[in-house]
Design a protein around this motif. Structure first.
Motif, PDB file in Angstrom:
ATOM      1  N   ALA A  19       0.822  -1.210   0.000  1.00  0.00           N
ATOM      2  CA  ALA A  19       0.000   0.000   0.000  1.00  0.00           C
ATOM      3  C   ALA A  19       0.852   1.254   0.000  1.00  0.00           C
ATOM      4  O   ALA A  19       0.534   2.231  -0.681  1.00  0.00           O
ATOM      5  CB  ALA A  19      -0.929   0.000   1.215  1.00  0.00           C
ATOM      6  N   ASN A  23       1.152   4.138  -2.793  1.00  0.00           N
ATOM      7  CA  ASN A  23       0.565   5.358  -2.224  1.00  0.00           C
ATOM      8  C   ASN A  23      -0.949   5.209  -2.085  1.00  0.00           C
ATOM      9  O   ASN A  23      -1.716   6.082  -2.478  1.00  0.00           O
ATOM     10  CB  ASN A  23       0.929   6.576  -3.075  1.00  0.00           C
ATOM     11  N   ASN A  24      -1.364   4.065  -1.518  1.00  0.00           N
ATOM     12  CA  ASN A  24      -2.784   3.744  -1.405  1.00  0.00           C
ATOM     13  C   ASN A  24      -3.134   3.238  -0.005  1.00  0.00           C
ATOM     14  O   ASN A  24      -3.837   2.239   0.145  1.00  0.00           O
ATOM     15  CB  ASN A  24      -3.158   2.694  -2.467  1.00  0.00           C
ATOM     16  N   GLY A  27      -7.005   3.408   0.590  1.00  0.00           N
ATOM     17  CA  GLY A  27      -7.740   2.379  -0.142  1.00  0.00           C
ATOM     18  C   GLY A  27      -7.634   1.021   0.524  1.00  0.00           C
ATOM     19  O   GLY A  27      -8.628   0.316   0.697  1.00  0.00           O
ATOM     20  N   TRP A  28      -6.411   0.661   0.928  1.00  0.00           N
ATOM     21  CA  TRP A  28      -6.219  -0.615   1.613  1.00  0.00           C
ATOM     22  C   TRP A  28      -6.892  -0.607   2.981  1.00  0.00           C
ATOM     23  O   TRP A  28      -7.420  -1.628   3.421  1.00  0.00           O
ATOM     24  CB  TRP A  28      -4.735  -0.935   1.751  1.00  0.00           C
ATOM     25  N   THR A  71     -10.168  -5.623  -4.719  1.00  0.00           N
ATOM     26  CA  THR A  71      -9.124  -5.444  -5.726  1.00  0.00           C
ATOM     27  C   THR A  71      -8.454  -6.779  -6.023  1.00  0.00           C
ATOM     28  O   THR A  71      -8.615  -7.754  -5.284  1.00  0.00           O
ATOM     29  CB  THR A  71      -8.055  -4.451  -5.234  1.00  0.00           C
TER      30      THR A  71
END
Length: 178
Positions: A19, A23-24, A27-28, A71
């Motif tokens: 993640a 750069n998420n 979201g994770w 995802t």
């Protein structure tokens, strides 16, 4: 519980690294929270623990419930955990991930347990003191527990202070008993 955390930590660290690279983190965080919610459902727990179900069958339930919100990487995590019979630790993976995320964002979570409702002034003082102590933005969850009689308990990760009257009385009782 501690054993599940031990199982969960490597998965959470791997997901966190993935993640962070993408750069998420947000979201994770959302995806793991949703997966954890599903994994805590009593029917899902029973299915995970039942050896009659295959890893693919269990993962397909998660996939169906999550729909488009799952995802490819999330499905890979589920497959890996299912193949290793570790899905029971999914909620703990989410918890460890959130701790890692908070550390990376210089945020710390604390729990303050008091015998009575904490006033606004007390909350301000506690917040300032904890922010200074941990050199981070401390998110405080306030709880009440009348069994403490008076005083407070503060928990931040592995760090804890028990300044409750109940604790002091227990220590006094132990000292007298010796």
């Amino acid at each position: 519980m501690a054993q599940l955390m031990t199982i969960a930590r490597p998965y959470a660290e791997a997901v966190f690294a993935l993640a962070e690279d993408a750069n998420n983190l947000a979201g994770w965080s959302d995806e793991l929270a949703n997966l954890a919610t599903i994994s805590k459902d009593p029917a899902m727990i029973a299915m995970i623990k039942n050896p009659a179900y295959t890893a693919d069958q269990i993962v397909s339930v998660f996939t169906d419930v999550m729909g488009d919100n799952l995802t490819t990487e999330g499905k890979s995590l589920l497959n890996a955990m299912a193949e290793n019979k570790r899905l029971i630790a999914l909620a703990d993976v989410a918890e460890v991930f959130e701790t890692l995320k908070a550390e990376a964002e210089k945020r710390v979570r604390a729990t303050v347990i008091s015998a009575r409702k904490t006033t606004v002034e007390q909350k301000k003082k506690l917040s300032a003191a904890l922010n200074a102590k941990f050199d981070a933005e401390v998110e405080i969850n306030y709880e009440e527990d009348s069994s403490l009689i008076g005083g407070i308990k503060i928990k931040v990760g592995d760090w804890a202070i028990d300044g409750s009257a109940l604790s002091q009385l227990n220590k006094l009782g132990a000292a007298i008993a010796q």
